[in-house]
Design a protein around this motif. Structure first.
Motif, PDB file in Angstrom:
ATOM      1  N   MET A  30       0.981  -1.117   0.114  1.00  0.00           N
ATOM      2  CA  MET A  30      -0.116  -0.110   0.085  1.00  0.00           C
ATOM      3  C   MET A  30       0.906   1.364   0.005  1.00  0.00           C
ATOM      4  N   LEU A  31       1.793   1.366   0.674  1.00  0.00           N
ATOM      5  CA  LEU A  31       2.795   2.382   1.128  1.00  0.00           C
ATOM      6  C   LEU A  31       4.087   1.870   1.015  1.00  0.00           C
ATOM      7  N   ALA A  32       5.006   2.416  -0.152  1.00  0.00           N
ATOM      8  CA  ALA A  32       6.425   2.010  -0.036  1.00  0.00           C
ATOM      9  C   ALA A  32       7.305   3.100  -0.194  1.00  0.00           C
ATOM     10  N   ILE A  33       8.040   3.452   0.707  1.00  0.00           N
ATOM     11  CA  ILE A  33       8.922   4.499   0.926  1.00  0.00           C
ATOM     12  C   ILE A  33      10.454   3.828   0.492  1.00  0.00           C
ATOM     13  N   ASP A  34      10.831   4.498  -0.552  1.00  0.00           N
ATOM     14  CA  ASP A  34      12.061   3.738  -1.074  1.00  0.00           C
ATOM     15  C   ASP A  34      13.369   4.911  -1.214  1.00  0.00           C
ATOM     16  N   ASP A  35      14.532   4.363  -0.387  1.00  0.00           N
ATOM     17  CA  ASP A  35      15.485   5.188  -0.299  1.00  0.00           C
ATOM     18  C   ASP A  35      15.352   6.574  -0.259  1.00  0.00           C
ATOM     19  N   LEU A  36      14.594   7.098   0.746  1.00  0.00           N
ATOM     20  CA  LEU A  36      14.117   8.460   1.032  1.00  0.00           C
ATOM     21  C   LEU A  36      15.076   9.331   1.576  1.00  0.00           C
ATOM     22  N   THR A  37      15.675  10.496   1.036  1.00  0.00           N
ATOM     23  CA  THR A  37      16.567  11.448   2.050  1.00  0.00           C
ATOM     24  C   THR A  37      15.872  12.794   1.958  1.00  0.00           C
ATOM     25  N   VAL A  38      15.774  13.325   2.871  1.00  0.00           N
ATOM     26  CA  VAL A  38      15.060  14.555   3.042  1.00  0.00           C
ATOM     27  C   VAL A  38      15.921  15.614   3.733  1.00  0.00           C
ATOM     28  N   ARG A  39      16.386  16.580   3.172  1.00  0.00           N
ATOM     29  CA  ARG A  39      17.074  17.930   3.741  1.00  0.00           C
ATOM     30  C   ARG A  39      16.192  19.193   4.007  1.00  0.00           C
ATOM     31  N   TYR A  40      16.693  19.859   5.135  1.00  0.00           N
ATOM     32  CA  TYR A  40      15.846  21.037   5.386  1.00  0.00           C
ATOM     33  C   TYR A  40      16.850  22.222   5.524  1.00  0.00           C
ATOM     34  N   ARG A  41      16.683  23.002   4.552  1.00  0.00           N
ATOM     35  CA  ARG A  41      17.388  24.297   4.284  1.00  0.00           C
ATOM     36  C   ARG A  41      17.233  25.185   5.807  1.00  0.00           C
ATOM     37  N   THR A  42      17.973  25.460   6.615  1.00  0.00           N
ATOM     38  CA  THR A  42      17.786  26.411   7.675  1.00  0.00           C
ATOM     39  C   THR A  42      18.818  27.544   7.483  1.00  0.00           C
ATOM     40  N   ALA A  43      18.581  28.517   8.226  1.00  0.00           N
ATOM     41  CA  ALA A  43      19.656  29.739   8.467  1.00  0.00           C
ATOM     42  C   ALA A  43      20.999  29.246   8.975  1.00  0.00           C
ATOM     43  N   ALA A  44      21.134  28.174   9.577  1.00  0.00           N
ATOM     44  CA  ALA A  44      22.193  27.576  10.062  1.00  0.00           C
ATOM     45  C   ALA A  44      23.100  26.536   9.256  1.00  0.00           C
ATOM     46  N   GLY A  45      22.386  26.264   8.131  1.00  0.00           N
ATOM     47  CA  GLY A  45      22.950  25.309   7.130  1.00  0.00           C
ATOM     48  C   GLY A  45      21.967  24.106   6.864  1.00  0.00           C
ATOM     49  N   GLU A  46      22.270  23.281   6.228  1.00  0.00           N
ATOM     50  CA  GLU A  46      21.253  22.015   5.836  1.00  0.00           C
ATOM     51  C   GLU A  46      21.343  21.015   6.752  1.00  0.00           C
ATOM     52  N   ILE A  47      20.066  20.478   7.080  1.00  0.00           N
ATOM     53  CA  ILE A  47      20.052  19.460   7.986  1.00  0.00           C
ATOM     54  C   ILE A  47      19.485  18.423   7.450  1.00  0.00           C
ATOM     55  N   GLU A  48      20.222  17.127   7.479  1.00  0.00           N
ATOM     56  CA  GLU A  48      19.683  15.758   6.847  1.00  0.00           C
ATOM     57  C   GLU A  48      18.861  15.263   7.959  1.00  0.00           C
ATOM     58  N   ALA A  49      17.605  15.477   7.793  1.00  0.00           N
ATOM     59  CA  ALA A  49      16.340  14.654   8.539  1.00  0.00           C
ATOM     60  C   ALA A  49      16.295  13.442   8.198  1.00  0.00           C
ATOM     61  N   LEU A  50      16.271  12.922   7.057  1.00  0.00           N
ATOM     62  CA  LEU A  50      16.176  11.491   6.650  1.00  0.00           C
ATOM     63  C   LEU A  50      17.314  11.145   5.604  1.00  0.00           C
ATOM     64  N   SER A  51      17.929   9.903   6.055  1.00  0.00           N
ATOM     65  CA  SER A  51      19.062   9.291   5.207  1.00  0.00           C
ATOM     66  C   SER A  51      18.734   7.881   4.535  1.00  0.00           C
ATOM     67  N   SER A  52      18.518   8.130   3.192  1.00  0.00           N
ATOM     68  CA  SER A  52      18.162   6.788   2.608  1.00  0.00           C
ATOM     69  C   SER A  52      17.039   5.816   3.453  1.00  0.00           C
ATOM     70  N   VAL A  53      15.937   6.370   3.958  1.00  0.00           N
ATOM     71  CA  VAL A  53      14.907   5.501   4.564  1.00  0.00           C
ATOM     72  C   VAL A  53      14.118   4.925   3.650  1.00  0.00           C
ATOM     73  N   SER A  54      14.061   3.588   3.889  1.00  0.00           N
ATOM     74  CA  SER A  54      13.234   2.499   3.202  1.00  0.00           C
ATOM     75  C   SER A  54      12.234   1.793   4.135  1.00  0.00           C
ATOM     76  N   LEU A  55      10.882   1.875   3.608  1.00  0.00           N
ATOM     77  CA  LEU A  55       9.953   1.414   4.595  1.00  0.00           C
ATOM     78  C   LEU A  55       8.562   0.867   3.547  1.00  0.00           C
ATOM     79  N   THR A  56       8.275  -0.513   4.007  1.00  0.00           N
ATOM     80  CA  THR A  56       6.614  -0.612   3.427  1.00  0.00           C
ATOM     81  C   THR A  56       5.822  -1.190   4.180  1.00  0.00           C
ATOM     82  N   VAL A  57       4.685  -0.491   4.092  1.00  0.00           N
ATOM     83  CA  VAL A  57       3.427  -0.903   4.820  1.00  0.00           C
ATOM     84  C   VAL A  57       2.551  -1.662   4.043  1.00  0.00           C
ATOM     85  N   ALA A  58       2.440  -2.948   4.251  1.00  0.00           N
ATOM     86  CA  ALA A  58       1.563  -3.858   3.475  1.00  0.00           C
ATOM     87  C   ALA A  58       0.146  -3.604   3.766  1.00  0.00           C
TER      88      ALA A  58
END
Ligand code: ATP
Ligand code: MG
Length: 329
Positions: free
Chosen positions: A1-29
């Motif tokens: 139903m839900l498949a998250i595949d190799d997800l990386t998310v970064r947030y731009r902030t005044a203090a620099g870029e934050i890597e909130a997620l690094s290559s996350v993979s998840l599946t929910v059947a």
């Protein structure tokens, strides 16, 4: 139903870029419940927001796909995502007070989506809201539908929010810490409600919590998130009975017991690493009682039996428990 595949998310902030997620993979059947567990700042809500297509503009996604029933949410346009949220995916947040509008009746808020997404009249939406409030175990749904949020207890408000999420008849429910603001007894009631809704409606659920203890009642599978990486994933009973990754061991040791005040993972000393510049080796090493020079090497998520664990020492640590500190330590 839900498949998250190799997800990386970064947030731009005044203090620099934050890597909130690094290559996350998840599946929910379909029809199952996956719990995502980790302490504050580990990236849980970022997963929820990404899966709903609701990340803020400062988020950047250099890699990854999120498939809902085979369709990639990340390549959809805003209208397609909005339609998906209004129909097939429902979202329940932690703090009902911040989501509910204080000056609108509960029934109007529960039925709101039906007016926007389904073209219901206000009257029909209100009538449907009463049915939904009944379905989520509210004893006097007609009266509660006419009440305002401040007139309800925390548990009732959370039930009302769940009713609102169900209005669109979603197939997938994403719950971001739905019981964190509640005391232990009410929390148990809400978990029972969710479990019964899952069975009755055949829902698929992504359940987010910082408390590894609450997922036992509800999840088939659990994924433990630390500093934006999955560190352990497996069947709930397996992980709870014998966590392998040191962080998962620590989380288990930190579960608040009945009668104890809700703690915030007090038994794992230290803090998350700086996500602007995360360690290249094990991200948990500085807090880990079992760290060795090997921990400096990059850690990959690998299969250990039916489990996935991100620790080079997983085999050696299998039967070792998190060191329990004395009451006065
Ligand atoms: P909590 O348990 O407190 O809800 P969480 O596990 O849900 O935490 P996230 O909210 O996903 O964690 O945040 C992960 C990291 O990303 C944190 O370091 C957080 O400060 C950062 N972050 C989240 N949203 C933003 C944003 N809009 N801009 C910048 N940084 C953000
Ligand atoms: Mg969060």
């Amino acid at each position: 139903m839900l498949a998250i595949d190799d997800l990386t998310v970064r947030y731009r902030t005044a203090a620099g870029e934050i890597e909130a997620l690094s290559s996350v993979s998840l599946t929910v059947a379909k029809g199952s419940t996956l719990a995502l567990v980790g302490e504050s700042g580990s990236g849980k809500s970022t997963v929820a927001l990404a899966a709903m297509g609701l990340l803020p503009p400062e988020a950047r996604l250099p890699a990854g796909r999120i498939l809902f029933d085979g369709q990639d949410i990340l390549t959809m346009n805003a209208e397609e995502r909005r339609r998906l949220r209004g129909s097939r995916i429902g979202l329940v947040f932690q703090d009902p007070f911040s989501v509910l509008n204080p000056s609108l009746r509960i029934g109007d808020q529960v039925g709101e989506g039906l007016i926007h997404h389904r073209g219901f009249t206000q009257e029909r939406a209100f009538a449907r809201a009463i049915e939904l409030l009944d379905e989520v175990g509210i004893i006097n749904p007609e009266a509660v539908a006419k009440a305002y949020p401040h007139e309800l207890s925390g548990g009732m408000r959370q039930r009302a929010l769940i009713a609102g999420a169900l209005a669109s008849e979603p197939e997938l429910l994403i719950l971001d810490e739905p019981t964190t603001a509640l005391d232990v007894t009410i929390e148990a009631q809400i978990l029972d409600l969710l479990e019964s809704l899952r069975v009755r409606r055949g829902l698929t659920m992504l359940f987010i919590s910082h408390n590894l203890g609450v997922v036992r009642r509800i999840a088939d599978e659990v994924a433990v998130l630390y500093a934006g990486q999955i560190v352990e994933q497996g069947a709930t009973e397996d992980v709870l009975q014998r966590p392998v990754h040191p962080y998962a061991k620590g989380l288990l040791a930190a579960i608040p017991r009945l009668g104890q005040k809700k703690g915030r993972l007090a038994s794992i000393p230290g803090r998350l690493p700086d996500l602007r510049n995360p360690p290249t080796g094990c991200r948990f090493a500085r807090r880990c009682p079992f760290a060795t020079p090997d921990s400096e090497a990059p850690q990959v998520l690998r299969d250990i039996g039916a489990r996935k664990v991100r620790c080079t020492q997983a085999e050696a640590l299998r039967d070792i428990a998190w060191p329990v500190l004395g009451e006065d330590a």
